[in-house]
Write a protein that holds these residues in place. Structure first.
Motif, PDB file in Angstrom:
ATOM      1  N   UNK A 243       0.838  -1.199   0.000  1.00 37.57           N
ATOM      2  CA  UNK A 243       0.000   0.000   0.000  1.00 37.57           C
ATOM      3  C   UNK A 243       0.874   1.250   0.000  1.00 37.57           C
ATOM      4  N   UNK A 244       1.919   1.234   0.813  1.00 34.79           N
ATOM      5  CA  UNK A 244       2.842   2.367   0.832  1.00 34.79           C
ATOM      6  C   UNK A 244       3.561   2.510  -0.510  1.00 34.79           C
ATOM      7  N   UNK A 245       3.898   1.390  -1.128  1.00 33.33           N
ATOM      8  CA  UNK A 245       4.548   1.438  -2.439  1.00 33.33           C
ATOM      9  C   UNK A 245       3.642   2.065  -3.490  1.00 33.33           C
ATOM     10  N   UNK A 246       2.368   1.702  -3.469  1.00 33.92           N
ATOM     11  CA  UNK A 246       1.422   2.305  -4.415  1.00 33.92           C
ATOM     12  C   UNK A 246       1.250   3.793  -4.146  1.00 33.92           C
ATOM     13  N   UNK A 247       1.275   4.173  -2.881  1.00 34.82           N
ATOM     14  CA  UNK A 247       1.152   5.597  -2.544  1.00 34.82           C
ATOM     15  C   UNK A 247       2.306   6.401  -3.126  1.00 34.82           C
ATOM     16  N   UNK A 248       3.514   5.834  -3.083  1.00 34.59           N
ATOM     17  CA  UNK A 248       4.684   6.580  -3.555  1.00 34.59           C
ATOM     18  C   UNK A 248       4.840   6.545  -5.068  1.00 34.59           C
ATOM     19  N   UNK A 249       4.438   5.431  -5.688  1.00 32.57           N
ATOM     20  CA  UNK A 249       4.588   5.312  -7.143  1.00 32.57           C
ATOM     21  C   UNK A 249       3.340   5.712  -7.908  1.00 32.57           C
ATOM     22  N   UNK A 250       2.231   5.858  -7.209  1.00 34.43           N
ATOM     23  CA  UNK A 250       0.965   6.188  -7.864  1.00 34.43           C
ATOM     24  C   UNK A 250       0.998   7.452  -8.710  1.00 34.43           C
ATOM     25  N   UNK A 251       1.559   8.569  -8.199  1.00 32.82           N
ATOM     26  CA  UNK A 251       1.583   9.790  -9.018  1.00 32.82           C
ATOM     27  C   UNK A 251       2.297   9.610 -10.351  1.00 32.82           C
ATOM     28  N   UNK A 252       3.413   8.858 -10.366  1.00 31.41           N
ATOM     29  CA  UNK A 252       4.121   8.626 -11.623  1.00 31.41           C
ATOM     30  C   UNK A 252       3.318   7.764 -12.575  1.00 31.41           C
ATOM     31  N   UNK A 253       2.662   6.741 -12.038  1.00 29.13           N
ATOM     32  CA  UNK A 253       1.838   5.877 -12.885  1.00 29.13           C
ATOM     33  C   UNK A 253       0.688   6.663 -13.513  1.00 29.13           C
ATOM     34  N   UNK A 254       0.043   7.503 -12.714  1.00 31.52           N
ATOM     35  CA  UNK A 254      -1.068   8.308 -13.221  1.00 31.52           C
ATOM     36  C   UNK A 254      -0.574   9.290 -14.282  1.00 31.52           C
ATOM     37  N   UNK A 255       0.581   9.931 -14.012  1.00 31.97           N
ATOM     38  CA  UNK A 255       1.132  10.884 -14.980  1.00 31.97           C
ATOM     39  C   UNK A 255       1.483  10.194 -16.293  1.00 31.97           C
ATOM     40  N   UNK A 256       2.038   8.983 -16.200  1.00 36.85           N
ATOM     41  CA  UNK A 256       2.384   8.261 -17.431  1.00 36.85           C
ATOM     42  C   UNK A 256       1.134   7.891 -18.214  1.00 36.85           C
ATOM     43  N   UNK A 257       0.098   7.431 -17.528  1.00 38.63           N
ATOM     44  CA  UNK A 257      -1.126   7.057 -18.223  1.00 38.63           C
ATOM     45  C   UNK A 257      -1.792   8.263 -18.880  1.00 38.63           C
ATOM     46  N   UNK A 258      -1.691   9.426 -18.237  1.00 41.14           N
ATOM     47  CA  UNK A 258      -2.318  10.632 -18.775  1.00 41.14           C
ATOM     48  C   UNK A 258      -1.528  11.221 -19.938  1.00 41.14           C
ATOM     49  N   UNK A 259      -0.186  11.108 -19.883  1.00 40.77           N
ATOM     50  CA  UNK A 259       0.647  11.814 -20.854  1.00 40.77           C
ATOM     51  C   UNK A 259       1.471  10.881 -21.735  1.00 40.77           C
ATOM     52  N   UNK A 260       1.123   9.590 -21.776  1.00 37.57           N
ATOM     53  CA  UNK A 260       1.961   8.672 -22.535  1.00 37.57           C
ATOM     54  C   UNK A 260       1.991   9.017 -24.020  1.00 37.57           C
ATOM     55  N   UNK A 261       0.861   9.434 -24.593  1.00 35.43           N
ATOM     56  CA  UNK A 261       0.852   9.764 -26.022  1.00 35.43           C
ATOM     57  C   UNK A 261       1.695  11.006 -26.289  1.00 35.43           C
ATOM     58  N   UNK A 262       1.522  12.047 -25.453  1.00 38.29           N
ATOM     59  CA  UNK A 262       2.333  13.251 -25.634  1.00 38.29           C
ATOM     60  C   UNK A 262       3.806  12.954 -25.417  1.00 38.29           C
ATOM     61  N   UNK A 263       4.098  12.044 -24.491  1.00 35.31           N
ATOM     62  CA  UNK A 263       5.480  11.690 -24.199  1.00 35.31           C
ATOM     63  C   UNK A 263       6.145  11.053 -25.415  1.00 35.31           C
ATOM     64  N   UNK A 264       5.494  10.081 -26.024  1.00 34.47           N
ATOM     65  CA  UNK A 264       6.054   9.400 -27.190  1.00 34.47           C
ATOM     66  C   UNK A 264       6.167  10.357 -28.374  1.00 34.47           C
ATOM     67  N   UNK A 265       5.126  11.146 -28.610  1.00 35.79           N
ATOM     68  CA  UNK A 265       5.157  12.080 -29.726  1.00 35.79           C
ATOM     69  C   UNK A 265       6.230  13.141 -29.539  1.00 35.79           C
ATOM     70  N   UNK A 266       6.453  13.567 -28.291  1.00 41.09           N
ATOM     71  CA  UNK A 266       7.462  14.586 -28.038  1.00 41.09           C
ATOM     72  C   UNK A 266       8.847  14.088 -28.394  1.00 41.09           C
ATOM     73  N   UNK A 267       9.157  12.845 -28.033  1.00 40.34           N
ATOM     74  CA  UNK A 267      10.469  12.320 -28.378  1.00 40.34           C
ATOM     75  C   UNK A 267      10.593  12.072 -29.875  1.00 40.34           C
ATOM     76  N   UNK A 268       9.488  11.728 -30.518  1.00 41.64           N
ATOM     77  CA  UNK A 268       9.563  11.527 -31.967  1.00 41.64           C
ATOM     78  C   UNK A 268       9.846  12.841 -32.683  1.00 41.64           C
ATOM     79  N   UNK A 269       9.424  13.952 -32.094  1.00 39.91           N
ATOM     80  CA  UNK A 269       9.609  15.261 -32.719  1.00 39.91           C
ATOM     81  C   UNK A 269      10.786  16.010 -32.141  1.00 39.91           C
TER      82      UNK A 269
END
Length: 273
Positions: A243-269
């Motif tokens: 539970x503590x592990x999810x609390x600490x890693x949760x923000x990164x997981x959420x950010x990746x799920x929200x911005x994964x398309x922009x992240x990939x496209x940004x590196x492609x460009x």
């Protein structure tokens, strides 16, 4: 025959991709299961097992995770702001100005990419001690303020911007810093987004250097706090630890799920060639 061979290759690639995805997701799935179920179901996977949030409450009460999150937010913000400032100026200079030793200096920047940060930990600690910064958030951030990767990435992007835009801005009376602010930075926003996500993710998860240079709750980031919390030999259940592990890693997981398309496209460009 050729078509059959092609189909077999595609099938094998698909199976390998699914196998790797399964290996990646299994630890996360186990952590989610144990975090949301009572301790009795740590090794019992029953579909109708009762759900609970008690593990998160126990974890938050057992360690000051709110303070750890604040420290981590301040840390990644300080590092990212410093990197954006220094890397932008250095990249602009390497991309648009001619000066003696430019190639040599840029080679030194690229050589930084070959130096593992762990090699410099003793020297960095001595420097922080001389500056009387040990056990402070700036002590964690300072060794990472200058990023060779950030300079290289932004330089490559700036070099793809037509010089005619420089000349047009200069005709309008803009200074060199004005050209940088009004032309280069807006056109490089995808690169800044990609680099920002990489930087925040890396320094959010950084462990060894913060562990060495911090001694108190007031300065520990979430990774160090979680390791100390998980190192208790008895009295802590795996469900609470997960539970503590999810609390600490949760923000990164959420950010990746929200911005994964922009992240990939940004590196492609990003302009890496």
């Amino acid at each position: 025959m050729t078509g059959t061979g092609f189909d077999l290759d595609r099938l094998l690639n698909t199976l390998a991709a699914w196998a790797l995805a399964l290996l990646w997701v299994l630890p996360l799935a186990y952590a989610v299961w144990t975090a949301f179920h009572p301790a009795a179901f740590e090794a019992r996977f029953e579909l109708l097992a009762p759900l609970t949030l008690d593990n998160f409450e126990k974890a938050s009460n057992a360690a000051p995770f709110a303070r750890y999150f604040l420290n981590t937010f301040l840390l990644v913000s300080l590092i990212l702001a410093g990197q954006f400032f220094l890397c932008t100026l250095a990249a602009f200079a390497f991309a648009r100005f001619e000066f003696p030793g430019r190639t040599f200096l840029f080679t030194l920047v690229l050589l930084q990419l070959l130096v593992m940060p762990d090699i410099l930990m003793v020297e960095n600690y001595q420097t922080m001690r001389l500056l009387n910064l040990v056990d402070t958030i700036p002590a964690i951030a300072l060794p990472y303020i200058a990023s060779g990767f950030g300079i290289f990435l932004l330089r490559q992007t700036f070099m793809t911007i037509p010089r005619e835009l420089d000349e047009a801005a200069r005709v309008e009376g803009a200074s060199f810093l004005g050209v940088l602010w009004k032309v280069y930075i807006p056109l490089a926003k995808p690169t800044y987004l990609a680099y920002g996500l990489v930087s925040v993710s890396h320094h959010w998860n950084n462990f060894l250097w913060p562990l060495i240079v911090t001694n108190s709750v007031d300065t520990r980031p979430v990774t160090v706090g979680l390791s100390i919390f998980s190192a208790i030999d008895s009295g802590v259940e795996w469900s609470v630890i997960n539970a503590a592990t999810l609390m600490t890693s949760g923000p990164l997981l959420i950010a990746f799920l929200l911005f994964q398309r922009q992240f990939v496209q940004s590196f492609m460009r990003a302009g890496i060639k």
